[in-house]
Write a protein that holds these residues in place. Structure first.
Motif, PDB file in Angstrom:
ATOM      1  N   ALA A   1       0.827  -1.207   0.000  1.00 39.53           N
ATOM      2  CA  ALA A   1       0.000   0.000   0.000  1.00 39.53           C
ATOM      3  C   ALA A   1       0.864   1.261   0.000  1.00 39.53           C
ATOM      4  N   VAL A   2       1.998   1.215   0.680  1.00 38.59           N
ATOM      5  CA  VAL A   2       2.899   2.377   0.723  1.00 38.59           C
ATOM      6  C   VAL A   2       3.450   2.674  -0.662  1.00 38.59           C
ATOM      7  N   GLN A   3       3.885   1.633  -1.362  1.00 38.26           N
ATOM      8  CA  GLN A   3       4.443   1.829  -2.694  1.00 38.26           C
ATOM      9  C   GLN A   3       3.376   2.308  -3.678  1.00 38.26           C
ATOM     10  N   LEU A   4       2.177   1.773  -3.549  1.00 36.28           N
ATOM     11  CA  LEU A   4       1.101   2.220  -4.428  1.00 36.28           C
ATOM     12  C   LEU A   4       0.762   3.685  -4.185  1.00 36.28           C
ATOM     13  N   LYS A   5       0.709   4.083  -2.918  1.00 36.85           N
ATOM     14  CA  LYS A   5       0.404   5.479  -2.598  1.00 36.85           C
ATOM     15  C   LYS A   5       1.502   6.393  -3.108  1.00 36.85           C
ATOM     16  N   ASN A   6       2.755   5.986  -2.953  1.00 36.97           N
ATOM     17  CA  ASN A   6       3.863   6.791  -3.467  1.00 36.97           C
ATOM     18  C   ASN A   6       3.838   6.885  -4.986  1.00 36.97           C
ATOM     19  N   GLY A   7       3.263   5.877  -5.638  1.00 38.11           N
ATOM     20  CA  GLY A   7       3.162   5.890  -7.087  1.00 38.11           C
ATOM     21  C   GLY A   7       1.958   6.643  -7.613  1.00 38.11           C
ATOM     22  N   GLY A   8       1.180   7.260  -6.720  1.00 44.85           N
ATOM     23  CA  GLY A   8       0.048   8.070  -7.148  1.00 44.85           C
ATOM     24  C   GLY A   8      -1.297   7.382  -7.099  1.00 44.85           C
ATOM     25  N   VAL A   9      -1.350   6.151  -6.565  1.00 47.28           N
ATOM     26  CA  VAL A   9      -2.617   5.438  -6.478  1.00 47.28           C
ATOM     27  C   VAL A   9      -3.428   5.980  -5.301  1.00 47.28           C
ATOM     28  N   LYS A  10      -4.715   6.205  -5.528  1.00 48.64           N
ATOM     29  CA  LYS A  10      -5.628   6.645  -4.479  1.00 48.64           C
ATOM     30  C   LYS A  10      -6.485   5.471  -4.024  1.00 48.64           C
TER      31      LYS A  10
ATOM     32  N   GLU B   1       3.819  -2.339   8.988  1.00 47.04           N
ATOM     33  CA  GLU B   1       3.103  -1.368   9.821  1.00 47.04           C
ATOM     34  C   GLU B   1       2.707  -0.138   9.016  1.00 47.04           C
ATOM     35  N   LYS B   2       3.579   0.315   8.131  1.00 52.04           N
ATOM     36  CA  LYS B   2       3.258   1.489   7.325  1.00 52.04           C
ATOM     37  C   LYS B   2       2.088   1.204   6.389  1.00 52.04           C
ATOM     38  N   GLY B   3       2.029  -0.027   5.879  1.00 57.83           N
ATOM     39  CA  GLY B   3       0.903  -0.391   5.031  1.00 57.83           C
ATOM     40  C   GLY B   3      -0.414  -0.352   5.786  1.00 57.83           C
ATOM     41  N   VAL B   4      -0.400  -0.815   7.033  1.00 51.60           N
ATOM     42  CA  VAL B   4      -1.598  -0.759   7.875  1.00 51.60           C
ATOM     43  C   VAL B   4      -1.992   0.689   8.131  1.00 51.60           C
ATOM     44  N   ASP B   5      -0.991   1.557   8.378  1.00 54.32           N
ATOM     45  CA  ASP B   5      -1.279   2.981   8.612  1.00 54.32           C
ATOM     46  C   ASP B   5      -1.944   3.623   7.395  1.00 54.32           C
ATOM     47  N   VAL B   6      -1.458   3.283   6.207  1.00 53.87           N
ATOM     48  CA  VAL B   6      -2.048   3.848   4.987  1.00 53.87           C
ATOM     49  C   VAL B   6      -3.502   3.416   4.851  1.00 53.87           C
ATOM     50  N   MET B   7      -3.768   2.149   5.098  1.00 54.76           N
ATOM     51  CA  MET B   7      -5.137   1.645   4.974  1.00 54.76           C
ATOM     52  C   MET B   7      -6.069   2.286   6.002  1.00 54.76           C
ATOM     53  N   ARG B   8      -5.556   2.554   7.200  1.00 53.66           N
ATOM     54  CA  ARG B   8      -6.378   3.227   8.217  1.00 53.66           C
ATOM     55  C   ARG B   8      -6.650   4.678   7.822  1.00 53.66           C
TER      56      ARG B   8
END
Length: 484
Positions: free
Chosen positions: A303-312, A377-384
């Motif tokens: 999720a972190v990599q997807l968010k950094n790549g511009g995915v919403k 943990e960062k992936g969980v934070d992004v999803m929250r």
């Protein structure tokens, strides 16, 4: 092995061989948890308070409920006496009612059962009475016109540690509710139908209403919707609960499935692995096409990599499997996580992977997909932050542990509902150089943007390193003006 034991074994083998051409009347539908699951998630699959069925029969730590099972049987007899206006009715007549079911009961268990004859019949009859009495009293405090919610004229409302409204002694009753949906803690649903049939007409419909109301009011639901209509599978309570939470996946294209659900929708907020996003070779369980065993499994970026790549990310509670990637938006159902999620989700996943009747493993596919997104943990934070994960399970490790249930759950290519979405995400992340560059730049900013002194120190160290290199170069080559 003693001589007597060998003779008994030989007799049993000969008896089984004589039945080789006789088809079973029923296939196994109640399964025991695998050794791997019990080793890592024992509390999620082993009952803690009450045993239902033969797999945990008379275990020492579960004997405290045996007295209440007998009380439930007495209560059921009184209810039948009242319904039939027949005071002479007794529990032996309940046993006679289900006696012809003995062979069908045995065949429902994948490992069989050592219990036979009267012991087996009495066990399942008492367990059925306990389940019915427990659930109907759970609803007794509700203001509803349902037959199970009305004022009980047979047993007037009073405090009871087990058979009372949910508000009384909630800790013990919550533990019992969790035990009643565990994979191998089940009895065939037709036994409940037979017992209830002696008390009221249309027992099948009334039992379905009872279970639906209990699931709706008191049970954990991972998503904010419930399935409509009667469950197409009626093997045991966990089957009904699975349908209630997930519905039935219709045949069709992957990621374009339909569920018979009644949505009580809610709106969420819009919204590792290495930087190489591609097909990760993994052993496939798809035996029909072994030539593709190394290429079918596509692992999505975190999720972190997807968010950094511009995915919403967009939270959407309409469908349990309504995971789609369109444009730059990944739509996911909002998942509720709490302290009991591991037990409920774990048993739903275990049922899909134990029973051959679940061709489309919707919960297993979802958990595997989320594990790849949220394994850190960062992936969980992004999803929250994006509203995809809700509930009160705030520990990152606990959330990751729920998703790691998929490690013990094989999933073939034909059963993975989100393969198309996986490939779309991979294609997006690999489509051009600038996407990968944006991911790396955002990862750098996220890692060091909150630590300015670390950046300044690194910049200063780089300058010193460059000046040192120039100095060394000048030692070996004269950098001053040439002499005349």
């Amino acid at each position: 092995m003693s001589i007597v034991g060998e003779e008994e074994w030989m007799e049993e083998v000969k008896r089984e061989l004589t039945l080789k051409n006789k088809p079973y009347k029923a296939s196994p539908c109640i399964f025991s948890a695998s050794t791997a699951l019990l080793k890592e998630y024992k509390d999620a699959y082993v009952p803690q308070i009450v045993s239902i069925g033969p797999y945990h029969f008379r275990k020492e730590h579960l004997r405290g409920m045996e007295t209440f099972k007998s009380e439930a049987a007495r209560r059921q007899v009184v209810r039948i006496q009242s319904a039939l206006s027949y005071p002479q009715f007794n529990f032996e007549q309940v046993i006679e009612k289900i006696r012809w079911r003995e062979e069908d009961i045995k065949r429902c268990y994948d490992k069989g059962t050592p219990l036979r004859g009267e012991v087996l019949l009495w066990m399942v009859a008492r367990d059925a009475c306990f389940i019915l009495e427990f659930f109907r009293n759970h609803l007794s405090g509700l203001q509803d016109d349902d037959i199970f919610c009305r004022y009980d004229y047979v047993f007037r409302p009073m405090y009871h540690p087990i058979f009372g409204p949910q508000s009384e002694n909630p800790g013990v009753k919550s533990a019992i509710m969790k035990d009643l949906i565990k994979l191998d803690n089940q009895i065939p649903l037709f036994i409940l139908h037979d017992v209830l049939d002696m008390e009221m007409r249309d027992s099948r419909s009334e039992l379905d209403k009872l279970l639906r109301k209990v699931f709706d009011k008191f049970y954990y639901r991972p998503f904010e919707f419930c399935a409509q209509g009667e469950s197409p599978r009626q093997d045991h309570i966990l089957d009904i609960y699975h349908y209630f939470c997930l519905g039935v996946v219709a045949s069709g294209n992957k990621n374009e499935v339909k569920l018979n659900v009644c949505c009580s929708c809610f709106t969420g907020s819009d919204g590792g692995q290495s930087s190489c996003f591609g097909c990760a070779p993994q052993q496939s369980e798809n035996l029909q096409n072994p030539s593709q065993s190394k290429e079918w499994r596509v692992k999505v970026p975190s999720a972190v990599q997807l968010k950094n790549g511009g995915v919403k990310f967009k939270a959407n509670g309409k469908n349990v499997v309504d995971i789609r990637f369109q444009g730059k938006t990944l739509t996911l159902p909002s998942l509720k996580l709490d302290v009991d999620s591991e037990i409920y989700i774990g048993n739903l996943v275990a049922l899909e992977n134990s029973s051959p009747y679940y061709k489309s493993k919707s919960m297993t596919s979802y958990i595997k997909f989320m594990y790849e997104l949220c394994k850190t943990e960062k992936g969980v934070d992004v999803m929250r932050e994006e509203g995809v994960l809700a509930g009160n399970l705030w520990q990152h490790s606990d959330a990751v542990r729920v998703f790691s249930l998929c490690k013990q759950s094989p999933l073939s290519r034909s059963q993975d509902l989100f393969e198309k979405t996986r490939r779309k995400l991979i294609k997006y992340c690999n489509r051009k150089f600038w996407t990968a560059a944006a991911i790396l730049w955002n990862e750098f900013c996220n890692a060091y943007g909150s630590k300015p002194w670390l950046v300044v120190g690194g910049f200063g160290a780089t300058i010193v390193l460059c000046l040192t290199a120039i100095q060394v170069f000048c030692l070996f080559k004269h950098c001053g003006p040439r002499s005349t």
